[in-house]
Design a protein around this motif. Structure first.
Motif, PDB file in Angstrom:
ATOM      1  N   VAL A   1      55.881  30.894  33.404  1.00  0.00           N
ATOM      2  CA  VAL A   1      55.418  32.399  33.744  1.00  0.00           C
ATOM      3  C   VAL A   1      55.998  33.416  32.852  1.00  0.00           C
ATOM      4  CG1 VAL A   1      54.961  34.098  35.471  1.00  0.00           C
ATOM      5  CG2 VAL A   1      54.409  31.773  35.909  1.00  0.00           C
TER       6      VAL A   1
ATOM      7  N   ILE B   1      55.330  33.465  28.876  1.00  0.00           N
ATOM      8  CA  ILE B   1      54.424  34.348  28.464  1.00  0.00           C
ATOM      9  C   ILE B   1      54.868  35.441  27.784  1.00  0.00           C
ATOM     10  CG2 ILE B   1      52.302  35.797  29.441  1.00  0.00           C
ATOM     11  CD1 ILE B   1      51.963  33.679  31.611  1.00  0.00           C
TER      12      ILE B   1
ATOM     13  N   ALA C   1      52.811  34.897  24.372  1.00  0.00           N
ATOM     14  CA  ALA C   1      51.708  35.833  24.441  1.00  0.00           C
ATOM     15  C   ALA C   1      51.878  37.132  24.152  1.00  0.00           C
ATOM     16  CB  ALA C   1      50.992  35.545  25.847  1.00  0.00           C
TER      17      ALA C   1
ATOM     18  N   TRP D   1      43.592  34.306  24.659  1.00  0.00           N
ATOM     19  CA  TRP D   1      44.984  34.232  25.319  1.00  0.00           C
ATOM     20  C   TRP D   1      44.574  35.106  26.735  1.00  0.00           C
ATOM     21  CZ3 TRP D   1      48.680  31.040  24.838  1.00  0.00           C
ATOM     22  CH2 TRP D   1      48.807  30.625  23.688  1.00  0.00           C
ATOM     23  N   ILE D   2      43.947  35.933  26.794  1.00  0.00           N
ATOM     24  CA  ILE D   2      43.634  36.458  28.149  1.00  0.00           C
ATOM     25  C   ILE D   2      43.127  35.715  29.086  1.00  0.00           C
ATOM     26  CG2 ILE D   2      41.961  38.053  29.554  1.00  0.00           C
ATOM     27  CD1 ILE D   2      42.307  40.185  27.366  1.00  0.00           C
TER      28      ILE D   2
ATOM     29  N   ILE E   1      45.689  32.583  30.096  1.00  0.00           N
ATOM     30  CA  ILE E   1      46.512  33.215  31.221  1.00  0.00           C
ATOM     31  C   ILE E   1      45.818  33.137  32.431  1.00  0.00           C
ATOM     32  CG2 ILE E   1      47.916  35.043  32.151  1.00  0.00           C
ATOM     33  CD1 ILE E   1      48.721  35.723  29.028  1.00  0.00           C
ATOM     34  N   ALA E   2      44.566  33.742  32.404  1.00  0.00           N
ATOM     35  CA  ALA E   2      43.997  33.831  33.615  1.00  0.00           C
ATOM     36  C   ALA E   2      43.510  32.386  34.332  1.00  0.00           C
ATOM     37  CB  ALA E   2      42.615  34.575  33.452  1.00  0.00           C
TER      38      ALA E   2
ATOM     39  N   ARG F   1      46.582  30.804  35.764  1.00  0.00           N
ATOM     40  CA  ARG F   1      46.943  31.103  37.022  1.00  0.00           C
ATOM     41  C   ARG F   1      45.951  30.576  38.224  1.00  0.00           C
ATOM     42  NH1 ARG F   1      48.296  30.935  41.113  1.00  0.00           N
ATOM     43  NH2 ARG F   1      49.149  32.410  42.537  1.00  0.00           N
ATOM     44  N   ALA F   2      44.770  30.307  37.461  1.00  0.00           N
ATOM     45  CA  ALA F   2      43.452  29.951  38.485  1.00  0.00           C
ATOM     46  C   ALA F   2      43.911  28.444  39.143  1.00  0.00           C
ATOM     47  CB  ALA F   2      42.242  30.025  38.084  1.00  0.00           C
TER      48      ALA F   2
ATOM     49  N   ILE G   1      45.790  38.078  39.053  1.00  0.00           N
ATOM     50  CA  ILE G   1      45.707  37.343  37.585  1.00  0.00           C
ATOM     51  C   ILE G   1      45.833  38.653  36.544  1.00  0.00           C
ATOM     52  CG2 ILE G   1      44.081  36.764  35.963  1.00  0.00           C
ATOM     53  CD1 ILE G   1      42.886  34.593  37.808  1.00  0.00           C
TER      54      ILE G   1
ATOM     55  N   LEU H   1      49.341  39.498  36.265  1.00  0.00           N
ATOM     56  CA  LEU H   1      50.174  38.582  35.491  1.00  0.00           C
ATOM     57  C   LEU H   1      49.818  38.786  33.869  1.00  0.00           C
ATOM     58  CD1 LEU H   1      51.900  35.951  35.624  1.00  0.00           C
ATOM     59  CD2 LEU H   1      49.706  34.623  35.441  1.00  0.00           C
ATOM     60  N   LEU H   2      48.462  39.319  33.578  1.00  0.00           N
ATOM     61  CA  LEU H   2      48.118  39.645  32.177  1.00  0.00           C
ATOM     62  C   LEU H   2      49.048  41.116  31.848  1.00  0.00           C
ATOM     63  CD1 LEU H   2      44.197  39.145  32.459  1.00  0.00           C
ATOM     64  CD2 LEU H   2      45.916  38.086  31.145  1.00  0.00           C
TER      65      LEU H   2
END
Lengths: 185, 167
Positions: free
Chosen positions: A56, A59, A63, A171-172, A175-176, A179-180, B40, B43-44
């Motif tokens: 994490v 990132i 990113a 990249w959004i 990352i989403a 996490r999911a 989320i 996190l972004l």
């Protein structure tokens, strides 16, 4: 409900090659899950949280540095710096952080391969990663070689802006989706 | 884990209780997807905030963006750092309200708030000084240790934040 008891499954039988391919991938994931290494990460109190935290926080450097190249391409951020400066100075950090992400990500996958196999979010994430790689490769092969012409302009040409916007959106999504995976199916 | 020093004072308990019982908290708690969506977004936001901080501190350490003057780079990163922090605070508050009593009893949360305060203060001090660095003079002696300290604090905030969820 009663009628269903007598209904016949009319779906065509899967062909032999398809069955074997699907089973092959699943059985590889089952084998990965059964290894001592995977079990050790899964069952330890500390390994999974530590690896996930590294993944994490990685990132930020991967990113996060990609973000500023994308913002520069889009003409939204770092407008006073030549694009080649932003890209080339940040690239070593992007690549080494990405390596950390790949290694920690592979370790996380190893610890729960079957869960990932069944996770829609994992499948989407892998798809988006492939698209991000293709986008970056195309940009470096086709668009970036002509950079001298527009290096100092605040706004890059359309194709470069498109590559930046695509990268940002992908990249959004990555990352989403990442996490999911932890939230379940 | 039972260390009292890592907990909030008992006098603040009623404040946490109030936060925990607002309509907003109940709405987030009762919804299946709201917490996940806010997390989320949090996190972004981390990618934007920590990413812009990494770029700034790499420059102070002399490890990246070396040909750009520190003050110019700092000015260009400022809106992203400010916006990223504001976004993190906003989404973070929503997460906090939805589980305020869990946070009250959580040592990682207490540590995170302590590190966050230290990180913000150290960043403000360093950033203001960085805006005055002249490119013609050799970079001042304080930049490297200060950058290491601040980066460690910010990553500590992230580390402690992740730990709240593992409780």
């Amino acid at each position: 409900m009663g009628a269903n008891c007598f209904s016949v499954d009319r779906r065509p039988a899967l062909t032999g090659t398809r069955i074997s391919r699907v089973t092959a991938i699943l059985s590889i994931c089952e084998w990965i899950d059964s290894t001592a290494f995977s079990t050790a990460i899964r069952e330890s109190t500390w390994w999974f949280p530590i690896i996930e935290t590294v993944h994490v926080l990685g990132i930020a450097a991967s990113a996060g540095t990609i973000l500023f190249v994308d913002l520069r391409l889009l003409g939204i951020g770092m407008k006073r710096e030549p694009l080649s400066e932003v890209l080339e100075q940040l690239q070593p950090w992007t690549l080494s952080a990405f390596l950390v992400m790949v290694i920690s990500g592979a370790l996380l996958f190893t610890s729960e391969a079957v869960k990932c196999y069944h996770s829609v979010f994992f499948q989407i994430k892998v798809g988006l990663l492939v698209l991000a790689a293709v986008n970056a490769a195309l940009f470096h092969a086709k668009v970036y070689p002509g950079v001298e012409v527009w290096d100092n302009l605040p706004a890059a040409p359309g194709r470069a802006r498109m590559a930046g916007g695509l990268s940002l959106a992908l990249w959004i999504g990555i990352i989403a989706m990442g996490r999911a995976i932890a939230y379940g199916k | 884990m039972e260390n009292d020093a890592l907990h909030f004072p008992a006098a603040t308990r009623s404040l946490f209780l109030w936060c925990d019982s607002t309509r907003l908290s109940v709405a987030i708690r009762d919804s299946t997807w709201m917490f996940a969506v806010v997390e989320i977004l949090h996190l972004l936001g981390l990618a934007v905030l920590l990413g812009s901080l990494v770029v700034f501190y790499l420059r102070l350490l002399g490890l990246g963006m070396r040909r750009q003057p520190v003050a110019q780079l700092a000015a260009e990163l400022a809106p992203w750092i400010r916006g990223g922090l504001a976004f993190m605070l906003g989404t973070g508050l929503l997460l906090f309200f939805s589980e305020a009593m869990k946070c009250y009893a959580s040592p990682p949360f207490a540590i995170k708030m302590l590190l966050l305060s230290l990180a913000v203060v150290s960043h403000l001090v360093i950033f203001r000084r960085a805006l005055r660095i002249k490119d013609s003079t050799p970079s001042p002696l304080w930049t490297r240790p200060a950058a290491c300290l601040s980066l460690a604090l910010w990553f500590g905030v992230g580390l402690a934040g992740r730990a709240i969820g593992f409780q």
